[in-house]
Design a protein around this motif. Sequence first.
Motif, PDB file in Angstrom:
ATOM      1  N   GLN A 241      17.857  32.144  11.628  1.00 57.06           N
ATOM      2  CA  GLN A 241      17.284  31.226  10.639  1.00 57.06           C
ATOM      3  C   GLN A 241      16.593  30.082  11.369  1.00 57.06           C
ATOM      4  OE1 GLN A 241      21.059  30.375   8.477  1.00 57.06           O
ATOM      5  NE2 GLN A 241      19.893  30.863   6.645  1.00 57.06           N
ATOM      6  N   GLN A 242      15.512  29.606  10.780  1.00 60.36           N
ATOM      7  CA  GLN A 242      14.894  28.375  11.271  1.00 60.36           C
ATOM      8  C   GLN A 242      14.898  27.358  10.153  1.00 60.36           C
ATOM      9  OE1 GLN A 242      11.163  28.575  13.464  1.00 60.36           O
ATOM     10  NE2 GLN A 242      10.558  26.553  12.735  1.00 60.36           N
ATOM     11  N   LYS A 243      15.464  26.196  10.416  1.00 61.38           N
ATOM     12  CA  LYS A 243      15.483  25.098   9.460  1.00 61.38           C
ATOM     13  C   LYS A 243      14.741  23.931  10.094  1.00 61.38           C
ATOM     14  CE  LYS A 243      19.917  26.561   7.499  1.00 61.38           C
ATOM     15  NZ  LYS A 243      21.346  26.210   7.278  1.00 61.38           N
ATOM     16  N   GLU A 244      13.509  23.760   9.643  1.00 64.19           N
ATOM     17  CA  GLU A 244      12.629  22.741  10.199  1.00 64.19           C
ATOM     18  C   GLU A 244      12.511  22.922  11.713  1.00 64.19           C
ATOM     19  OE1 GLU A 244      14.116  19.044   8.618  1.00 64.19           O
ATOM     20  OE2 GLU A 244      12.972  19.319   6.757  1.00 64.19           O
ATOM     21  N   GLU A 326       1.468  33.886  23.526  1.00 64.88           N
ATOM     22  CA  GLU A 326       2.119  32.574  23.397  1.00 64.88           C
ATOM     23  C   GLU A 326       1.636  31.847  22.153  1.00 64.88           C
ATOM     24  OE1 GLU A 326       2.292  31.866  28.257  1.00 64.88           O
ATOM     25  OE2 GLU A 326       0.732  30.932  27.043  1.00 64.88           O
ATOM     26  N   ILE A 327       0.344  31.915  21.897  1.00 63.24           N
ATOM     27  CA  ILE A 327      -0.230  31.226  20.740  1.00 63.24           C
ATOM     28  C   ILE A 327       0.356  31.765  19.439  1.00 63.24           C
ATOM     29  CG2 ILE A 327      -2.361  30.872  19.424  1.00 63.24           C
ATOM     30  CD1 ILE A 327      -3.804  30.832  22.177  1.00 63.24           C
ATOM     31  N   THR A 328       0.430  33.082  19.319  1.00 65.19           N
ATOM     32  CA  THR A 328       0.978  33.700  18.106  1.00 65.19           C
ATOM     33  C   THR A 328       2.403  33.233  17.858  1.00 65.19           C
ATOM     34  OG1 THR A 328      -0.393  35.667  18.422  1.00 65.19           O
ATOM     35  CG2 THR A 328       1.501  35.889  16.969  1.00 65.19           C
ATOM     36  N   ALA A 329       3.245  33.270  18.885  1.00 64.39           N
ATOM     37  CA  ALA A 329       4.642  32.866  18.735  1.00 64.39           C
ATOM     38  C   ALA A 329       4.758  31.384  18.391  1.00 64.39           C
ATOM     39  CB  ALA A 329       5.410  33.173  20.018  1.00 64.39           C
ATOM     40  N   THR A 330       3.961  30.561  19.058  1.00 65.45           N
ATOM     41  CA  THR A 330       4.012  29.117  18.811  1.00 65.45           C
ATOM     42  C   THR A 330       3.596  28.778  17.383  1.00 65.45           C
ATOM     43  OG1 THR A 330       3.588  28.614  21.134  1.00 65.45           O
ATOM     44  CG2 THR A 330       3.091  26.878  19.540  1.00 65.45           C
ATOM     45  N   LEU A 331       2.511  29.377  16.904  1.00 71.45           N
ATOM     46  CA  LEU A 331       2.024  29.072  15.560  1.00 71.45           C
ATOM     47  C   LEU A 331       2.996  29.548  14.492  1.00 71.45           C
ATOM     48  CD1 LEU A 331      -1.824  29.734  15.762  1.00 71.45           C
ATOM     49  CD2 LEU A 331      -0.570  27.596  16.033  1.00 71.45           C
ATOM     50  N   ASN A 336       6.876  27.877  10.315  1.00 74.25           N
ATOM     51  CA  ASN A 336       8.217  27.827   9.739  1.00 74.25           C
ATOM     52  C   ASN A 336       8.770  26.407   9.726  1.00 74.25           C
ATOM     53  OD1 ASN A 336       8.339  30.584   9.239  1.00 74.25           O
ATOM     54  ND2 ASN A 336       9.222  31.055  11.234  1.00 74.25           N
ATOM     55  N   ALA A 337       8.401  25.616  10.722  1.00 76.46           N
ATOM     56  CA  ALA A 337       8.921  24.250  10.820  1.00 76.46           C
ATOM     57  C   ALA A 337       8.286  23.312   9.798  1.00 76.46           C
ATOM     58  CB  ALA A 337       8.714  23.703  12.231  1.00 76.46           C
ATOM     59  N   ILE A 338       6.975  23.447   9.574  1.00 80.29           N
ATOM     60  CA  ILE A 338       6.276  22.472   8.731  1.00 80.29           C
ATOM     61  C   ILE A 338       6.122  22.939   7.299  1.00 80.29           C
ATOM     62  CG2 ILE A 338       5.037  21.657  10.755  1.00 80.29           C
ATOM     63  CD1 ILE A 338       2.500  22.966   9.615  1.00 80.29           C
ATOM     64  N   GLY A 339       6.486  24.180   7.007  1.00 85.65           N
ATOM     65  CA  GLY A 339       6.422  24.665   5.628  1.00 85.65           C
ATOM     66  C   GLY A 339       5.007  24.738   5.099  1.00 85.65           C
ATOM     67  N   ASP A 340       4.768  24.038   3.995  1.00 81.00           N
ATOM     68  CA  ASP A 340       3.497  24.158   3.279  1.00 81.00           C
ATOM     69  C   ASP A 340       2.453  23.132   3.707  1.00 81.00           C
ATOM     70  OD1 ASP A 340       4.383  26.256   1.336  1.00 81.00           O
ATOM     71  OD2 ASP A 340       5.837  24.711   0.851  1.00 81.00           O
ATOM     72  N   LYS A 341       2.753  22.320   4.706  1.00 82.05           N
ATOM     73  CA  LYS A 341       1.769  21.352   5.172  1.00 82.05           C
ATOM     74  C   LYS A 341       0.593  22.051   5.840  1.00 82.05           C
ATOM     75  CE  LYS A 341       4.919  17.456   5.919  1.00 82.05           C
ATOM     76  NZ  LYS A 341       5.458  16.484   6.904  1.00 82.05           N
ATOM     77  N   PHE A 366      -4.642  33.352  15.211  1.00 82.06           N
ATOM     78  CA  PHE A 366      -4.675  32.032  14.559  1.00 82.06           C
ATOM     79  C   PHE A 366      -4.457  32.122  13.043  1.00 82.06           C
ATOM     80  CE2 PHE A 366      -7.112  31.337  18.484  1.00 82.06           C
ATOM     81  CZ  PHE A 366      -6.458  30.222  18.982  1.00 82.06           C
ATOM     82  N   ASN A 367      -3.873  33.212  12.569  1.00 83.37           N
ATOM     83  CA  ASN A 367      -3.702  33.398  11.129  1.00 83.37           C
ATOM     84  C   ASN A 367      -2.830  32.327  10.493  1.00 83.37           C
ATOM     85  OD1 ASN A 367      -5.323  35.634  11.224  1.00 83.37           O
ATOM     86  ND2 ASN A 367      -3.678  37.132  11.029  1.00 83.37           N
ATOM     87  N   ASP A 368      -1.926  31.726  11.257  1.00 85.82           N
ATOM     88  CA  ASP A 368      -1.052  30.690  10.702  1.00 85.82           C
ATOM     89  C   ASP A 368      -1.692  29.305  10.715  1.00 85.82           C
ATOM     90  OD1 ASP A 368       1.496  31.875   9.843  1.00 85.82           O
ATOM     91  OD2 ASP A 368       1.630  32.568  11.903  1.00 85.82           O
ATOM     92  N   ALA A 369      -2.893  29.194  11.262  1.00 85.04           N
ATOM     93  CA  ALA A 369      -3.606  27.910  11.252  1.00 85.04           C
ATOM     94  C   ALA A 369      -4.429  27.792   9.969  1.00 85.04           C
ATOM     95  CB  ALA A 369      -4.517  27.801  12.466  1.00 85.04           C
ATOM     96  N   ASP A 370      -4.436  26.609   9.376  1.00 82.01           N
ATOM     97  CA  ASP A 370      -5.243  26.373   8.173  1.00 82.01           C
ATOM     98  C   ASP A 370      -6.646  25.889   8.521  1.00 82.01           C
ATOM     99  OD1 ASP A 370      -3.206  26.893   6.123  1.00 82.01           O
ATOM    100  OD2 ASP A 370      -2.203  25.149   6.982  1.00 82.01           O
ATOM    101  N   LEU A 371      -6.743  25.128   9.592  1.00 77.60           N
ATOM    102  CA  LEU A 371      -8.037  24.593  10.024  1.00 77.60           C
ATOM    103  C   LEU A 371      -8.070  24.727  11.547  1.00 77.60           C
ATOM    104  CD1 LEU A 371     -10.571  23.196   8.878  1.00 77.60           C
ATOM    105  CD2 LEU A 371      -9.421  20.998   9.198  1.00 77.60           C
ATOM    106  N   LEU A 372      -9.122  25.351  12.075  1.00 79.88           N
ATOM    107  CA  LEU A 372      -9.162  25.688  13.487  1.00 79.88           C
ATOM    108  C   LEU A 372     -10.432  25.160  14.140  1.00 79.88           C
ATOM    109  CD1 LEU A 372      -8.091  27.270  15.973  1.00 79.88           C
ATOM    110  CD2 LEU A 372      -9.217  29.299  15.033  1.00 79.88           C
ATOM    111  N   PHE A 373     -10.247  24.474  15.268  1.00 80.51           N
ATOM    112  CA  PHE A 373     -11.356  23.980  16.077  1.00 80.51           C
ATOM    113  C   PHE A 373     -11.180  24.511  17.504  1.00 80.51           C
ATOM    114  CE2 PHE A 373     -10.659  20.916  12.717  1.00 80.51           C
ATOM    115  CZ  PHE A 373     -11.936  20.648  12.248  1.00 80.51           C
TER     116      PHE A 373
END
Length: 794
Positions: A241-244, A326-331, A336-341, A366-373
């Motif tokens: 489980q990950q909680k924040e 690494e990027i995939t795992a980190t994102l 999971n940590a930031i939820g819906d932000k 980068f699928n878990d990113a909402d805005l990418l630069f």
Amino acid sequence: MKNCYFIGIGGVGMSGLARLMLKRSEKVGGSDLSQSAITDELVKAGVTVHIGQAAHQVTSDMTVVYSTDIKKDNVEYQAAVNYQCPLLHRSQLLQLMMEGCSSLAVAGTHGKTTTSSLLTWVLHSCGEDPSYAIGGVIPQLNSNAGHGEGKYFVAEACESDGTFLNYRPYGAIVTNVDFDHMDHYGTENHLKQAFEKFMKQVTTPSHLFWCGDDSRLLGMNPPGISYGFGEHCQLRVSNFQQKEWSIFFDVDFKGKKYRQVEVSLIGLHNALNALAVFGLTLSLGIDEQAIRKGLKTFKGVLRRAEKKGETHGILFYDDYGHHPTEITATLKGFRNAIGDKRLVVLYQPHRYSRAKECMGMYRDIFNDADLLFVSEIYAAREKPIPGVSHVEIIAEIQANRRQPCHHVERSKMAETILPSLRPHDVVLTLGAGDITKVSGEIISLMNHKTPPKIRVGVICGGESVEHEVSLLSVKHILASLNPEYYEIEQFYITNQGEWCIGRESKPSHGPKVSPEVMQRLHTCDILFPVLHGTYGEDGTIQGFFEMISKPYVGCDYRSSAVSMDKAITKKLMRDAHIDTLPFVSFSRGQWKKDESKIRCSIKEQLHYPLFVKPTHLGSSIGVHKVKDEQELRKAIEKAFLFDTHILVENGVEAREIEFAVLGNDEVKVFPPGEICSEGKVYDYASKYGPNGMKATPKAEVDPDLVKKGMEMARRAYEAAGCVGMARVDTFLDRNNKFWLNEINPIPGFTKISLYPQICEVNGLAAPQLMDQLIILGLQRRRQIDSLQLKMDPA
């Protein structure tokens, strides 16, 4: 080695070795091409550091240490050759320093620094006082290298140039073998052979732990102990489980289960890293509770999910991840940590050679990113490779991404990004180059230029009989919206349905929604409907917002329409095996046409007392409790004054228990509150009148029953397709059985309303509740915008 000279002393690995040599009372010096925070710290510690490289800085009495990055034509390297100075590769020096210690090496393509840092901290916190030389700074130790008095020496074993084969460690962890550094290895087979040789050089195989989830390692069938999530692993993690910002998991090892191990890191990948450390330290005979404490108190590594700051409601993080794996795992961990932000990612590709190796791997990472630069490639002294640049990387990312991917010059990144940021954003810089400085640059810029606020359009009033309730609710909502984060635009709808800008303006008596109102609506980032009853909770207003493509707070138009139709809600709940009281529903036309048949159905299927309710209104409008057939007809006629459809259901001697529910994909149900109705009807007067019924946001219910009720509320919320928020109302009868009453998609938000009170007593005060509702509304719109809903033109 009384006089050590390091060529490239400003590097992370080289500076660590320099500190270790200094601790051993050696004379230490070196050079680097540029001044940095690392070189400044070395000078403070007593190291002689030259900025710039020159032959005269090397003398004949020196032992010269170099890294793979130092080429043979380097002037200082050539001077050492001419003087016949002892020359040591950094890995050879490290091996010499480990002699006499029980060395523990951490190798693998990804996760070495985090795992070796975690191992070091656990040993340190257990009182083992290890020496260590790793690739990242442990904030709690304020260093990436240290000379301890204990028997263990933790070393990060880098495979990039094959020099990890210089080590013969007492124990080791191998995290994974990925397709990387092919400029050195040439073929995948050579890469695998190097790792096989490294693992065979571990002198005590019972202290070798390798990841059994990695297909390449599994295929090698090495000695030692496999670890991972897989059933085949000897050291296995489960119940993750990950909680924040923390992870929790169980461990099975040698016939024993270790429950709820807590680690202050994020992501599945770090569960594996922590699992390996847990297993290795257990095998070394270290106390389990001491290991648990070390894992829990670890504060991370600099440049690994490192928090850089927070300002104007925006969080800034930095991570060294630059390889696609690494990027995939980190994102995923961040998501999971930031939820819906909203996750805003600033990525700097690292080195032309690595970018060339990774082409074909950028598509989905980068699928878990909402805005990418994406910036241009950080060269790290490499020469450009034709056909390898940010242009090709962005094109590959865009091929599978609905949200745009923007190129931004690194030198202009801070000023370019700032106007795009909003409160509640999480900004993550990714890369091994100077992208790490961008968070500080943006934060510094914000001291002079404030980022835009979120413009919230709050809409109240309406044509419903609950018009006045809306006005009561909106006062509390407006008082709870943080003025630091939000700019408010208020819209008032009259009883006749005419839209006004602000409460003070008068209707234009033209179109119900004037061009000026439409223009103002479009300037809002999100709309917050506070409209109870018809044209608000029933999906009407939400459908309007969907048509103009505006984000909004609360349930969407589909779930609002379902929830506000009590008959449809009950039928859906039955299909979902959620208990509801028996009922009969009918329309005004059906009642006029065949009253006697409906009365017979009620008599056959239900029993007194009965409740008569308008089907499409809130829980307190037009509700009547009836004791016999004579009262029934009068109650039905009165209910038809409010709605075209009526529901008649069994009464039950029960407590009225209400649950506050919040969320889109991840649903949170709070422990319930209670309406102290004592068997009376909870109508409009009893809810909002001066002598209204008492309510408590914390119902006195057995904890096991609370769990059952919360699960029922979650299932009901999901069965109705709810998003954003809803209040789920239930009855708890004398047999401790829950019955679903109804779902309210826009619950009351007055000071006495249960929904905000329940949230508050459970740790979510009104301002934070408003934040969460807005975050959820914005996130749902992003999800919709990412869907391919329109056909491309032929």
